[in-house]
Motif scaffolding. Structure first.
Motif, PDB file in Angstrom:
ATOM      1  N   ALA A 120      10.429 -27.921  27.842  1.00 29.57           N
ATOM      2  CA  ALA A 120      11.720 -27.398  28.299  1.00 29.57           C
ATOM      3  C   ALA A 120      12.865 -27.996  27.479  1.00 29.57           C
ATOM      4  CB  ALA A 120      11.909 -27.697  29.779  1.00 29.57           C
ATOM      5  N   ASP A 121      12.777 -29.301  27.192  1.00 26.84           N
ATOM      6  CA  ASP A 121      13.811 -29.948  26.370  1.00 26.84           C
ATOM      7  C   ASP A 121      13.836 -29.363  24.961  1.00 26.84           C
ATOM      8  OD1 ASP A 121      14.594 -31.587  28.429  1.00 26.84           O
ATOM      9  OD2 ASP A 121      13.435 -33.332  27.752  1.00 26.84           O
ATOM     10  N   ARG A 122      12.652 -29.151  24.395  1.00 28.20           N
ATOM     11  CA  ARG A 122      12.573 -28.627  23.034  1.00 28.20           C
ATOM     12  C   ARG A 122      13.031 -27.166  22.978  1.00 28.20           C
ATOM     13  NH1 ARG A 122       9.298 -32.325  20.254  1.00 28.20           N
ATOM     14  NH2 ARG A 122      10.042 -34.344  20.965  1.00 28.20           N
ATOM     15  N   ARG A 123      12.814 -26.450  24.068  1.00 27.94           N
ATOM     16  CA  ARG A 123      13.304 -25.069  24.150  1.00 27.94           C
ATOM     17  C   ARG A 123      14.837 -25.059  24.077  1.00 27.94           C
ATOM     18  NH1 ARG A 123      10.996 -23.675  28.594  1.00 27.94           N
ATOM     19  NH2 ARG A 123       9.184 -22.623  27.686  1.00 27.94           N
ATOM     20  N   VAL A 124      15.449 -26.006  24.782  1.00 26.65           N
ATOM     21  CA  VAL A 124      16.908 -26.125  24.730  1.00 26.65           C
ATOM     22  C   VAL A 124      17.376 -26.421  23.304  1.00 26.65           C
ATOM     23  CG1 VAL A 124      18.868 -27.561  25.471  1.00 26.65           C
ATOM     24  CG2 VAL A 124      17.159 -26.811  27.142  1.00 26.65           C
ATOM     25  N   ASP A 125      16.681 -27.328  22.617  1.00 20.56           N
ATOM     26  CA  ASP A 125      17.037 -27.670  21.237  1.00 20.56           C
ATOM     27  C   ASP A 125      16.957 -26.444  20.329  1.00 20.56           C
ATOM     28  OD1 ASP A 125      17.397 -30.297  21.968  1.00 20.56           O
ATOM     29  OD2 ASP A 125      15.427 -30.966  21.274  1.00 20.56           O
ATOM     30  N   PHE A 126      15.915 -25.630  20.519  1.00 18.20           N
ATOM     31  CA  PHE A 126      15.766 -24.449  19.665  1.00 18.20           C
ATOM     32  C   PHE A 126      16.896 -23.460  19.924  1.00 18.20           C
ATOM     33  CE2 PHE A 126      13.942 -20.372  18.292  1.00 18.20           C
ATOM     34  CZ  PHE A 126      13.546 -20.722  17.019  1.00 18.20           C
ATOM     35  N   HIS A 127      17.261 -23.289  21.175  1.00 20.75           N
ATOM     36  CA  HIS A 127      18.354 -22.368  21.484  1.00 20.75           C
ATOM     37  C   HIS A 127      19.688 -22.899  20.971  1.00 20.75           C
ATOM     38  CE1 HIS A 127      16.551 -19.023  23.670  1.00 20.75           C
ATOM     39  NE2 HIS A 127      15.647 -19.899  24.086  1.00 20.75           N
ATOM     40  N   LYS A 128      19.847 -24.212  20.893  1.00 18.80           N
ATOM     41  CA  LYS A 128      21.047 -24.777  20.271  1.00 18.80           C
ATOM     42  C   LYS A 128      21.085 -24.428  18.776  1.00 18.80           C
ATOM     43  CE  LYS A 128      21.814 -28.705  23.398  1.00 18.80           C
ATOM     44  NZ  LYS A 128      21.775 -30.196  23.525  1.00 18.80           N
ATOM     45  N   PHE A 138      -0.208 -27.979  20.278  1.00 14.66           N
ATOM     46  CA  PHE A 138      -1.114 -28.996  19.759  1.00 14.66           C
ATOM     47  C   PHE A 138      -1.334 -30.192  20.680  1.00 14.66           C
ATOM     48  CE2 PHE A 138       0.944 -27.096  15.945  1.00 14.66           C
ATOM     49  CZ  PHE A 138      -0.167 -26.401  15.499  1.00 14.66           C
ATOM     50  N   ALA A 139      -0.480 -30.380  21.646  1.00  9.71           N
ATOM     51  CA  ALA A 139      -0.606 -31.553  22.505  1.00  9.71           C
ATOM     52  C   ALA A 139      -1.900 -31.510  23.303  1.00  9.71           C
ATOM     53  CB  ALA A 139       0.595 -31.641  23.449  1.00  9.71           C
ATOM     54  N   SER A 140      -2.556 -32.673  23.439  1.00 12.36           N
ATOM     55  CA  SER A 140      -3.809 -32.730  24.204  1.00 12.36           C
ATOM     56  C   SER A 140      -3.566 -32.472  25.687  1.00 12.36           C
ATOM     57  CB  SER A 140      -4.481 -34.100  24.015  1.00 12.36           C
ATOM     58  OG  SER A 140      -3.589 -35.141  24.400  1.00 12.36           O
ATOM     59  N   GLN A 141      -2.357 -32.812  26.138  1.00 10.38           N
ATOM     60  CA  GLN A 141      -1.990 -32.560  27.532  1.00 10.38           C
ATOM     61  C   GLN A 141      -0.598 -31.947  27.549  1.00 10.38           C
ATOM     62  OE1 GLN A 141      -2.453 -35.911  30.124  1.00 10.38           O
ATOM     63  NE2 GLN A 141      -1.597 -34.876  31.907  1.00 10.38           N
ATOM     64  N   ARG A 142      -0.474 -30.805  28.172  1.00  4.85           N
ATOM     65  CA  ARG A 142       0.795 -30.084  28.189  1.00  4.85           C
ATOM     66  C   ARG A 142       1.846 -30.866  28.977  1.00  4.85           C
ATOM     67  NH1 ARG A 142       2.436 -24.761  27.298  1.00  4.85           N
ATOM     68  NH2 ARG A 142       4.231 -24.071  28.526  1.00  4.85           N
ATOM     69  N   ASP A 143       3.023 -30.995  28.364  1.00  2.00           N
ATOM     70  CA  ASP A 143       4.145 -31.680  28.998  1.00  2.00           C
ATOM     71  C   ASP A 143       5.261 -30.650  29.162  1.00  2.00           C
ATOM     72  OD1 ASP A 143       6.415 -33.152  29.648  1.00  2.00           O
ATOM     73  OD2 ASP A 143       5.842 -34.868  28.409  1.00  2.00           O
ATOM     74  N   ASP A 144       5.347 -30.044  30.337  1.00  2.00           N
ATOM     75  CA  ASP A 144       6.300 -28.961  30.560  1.00  2.00           C
ATOM     76  C   ASP A 144       7.748 -29.435  30.461  1.00  2.00           C
ATOM     77  OD1 ASP A 144       4.424 -26.945  30.872  1.00  2.00           O
ATOM     78  OD2 ASP A 144       4.151 -27.367  33.004  1.00  2.00           O
TER      79      ASP A 144
END
Length: 223
Positions: A135-143, A125-131
């Motif tokens: 990456a940080d949120r990917r880590v949170d999901f894997h936690k 949904f972000a207007s501009q992709r913030d990789d």
């Protein structure tokens, strides 16, 4: 309020917790009327919808004059009303406690739902992709997957609370499915073998494909 009364469920197919409620209704043959909520068009922001769900989110339920919000509460209500005598909400108090424990964690700030939303929103949904943020949120999901692997599935049961399917599993699976579908090029459960085996069992259930069909058709979700 009889078990033959038609339940109205207010759902966006692009909402993971809403799909969990819809899935239960399909699997348990709950007499229900599907009420689509177009989040992108602001259906959930109307005064009419606020009268049904004060928090103006999905899902919501209406059964006669009774209304209910929050997916965990709705699944608990439906499983007790329409799944009496089944395994959806176990009669064994200890197993029922495990189901309630999972729902509380899942819907909490550090649970699977929050972690999934944290990954989905900047990815889609972000207007501009913030990789870097992704990456940080990917880590949170894997936690969060670590908790599922190392605690909830650590008893080596086929499902989250016990050897049989409960509403806890229906709540969890759409969160994993959402990430799997929006990031299928890189997302893997190989580091979480118990979660992977559990998720394969969930994907094999009836109506898994139908409740995820619209998300599968649109990897870039636009509601």
């Amino acid at each position: 309020m009889s078990n033959s009364e038609v339940v109205e469920i207010f759902v966006s197919p692009f909402s993971q917790p809403a799909r969990a409620v819809w899935w239960f209704c399909k699997l348990q043959n709950v007499p229900h009327e599907f009420k689509p909520i177009q989040l992108g068009q602001g259906d959930h922001k109307t005064a009419e919808y606020k009268a049904i769900n004060y928090f103006q989110r999905v899902p919501a339920l209406r059964c006669g004059s009774f209304t209910l919000s929050e997916s965990g509460a709705i699944l608990t209500f439906l499983s007790r009303k329409y799944g009496a005598g089944t395994d959806w909400w176990p009669e064994d108090l200890e197993v029922a406690g495990r189901v309630a424990e999972y729902i509380a964690w899942h819907c909490g700030a550090a649970g699977l739902q929050a972690a999934g939303v944290g990954w989905v929103f900047p990815s889609v949904f972000a207007s501009q992709r913030d990789d870097a943020l992704i990456a940080d949120r990917r880590v949170d999901f894997h936690k969060a997957l670590d908790v599922l692997e190392q605690y909830f599935l650590a008893r080596n049961t086929a499902y989250i609370a016990t050897e049989h399917l409960t509403v806890a599993d229906l709540l969890a699976a759409p969160e994993v499915a959402q990430i799997h579908m929006i990031d299928d090029a890189t997302f893997t459960l190989d580091k979480h073998p118990k979660v992977k085996a559990w998720f394969e069992r969930m994907r094999a259930l009836p109506d898994y494909q139908s409740i995820h069909e619209q998300v599968l058709q649109r990897k870039k979700i636009d509601f």
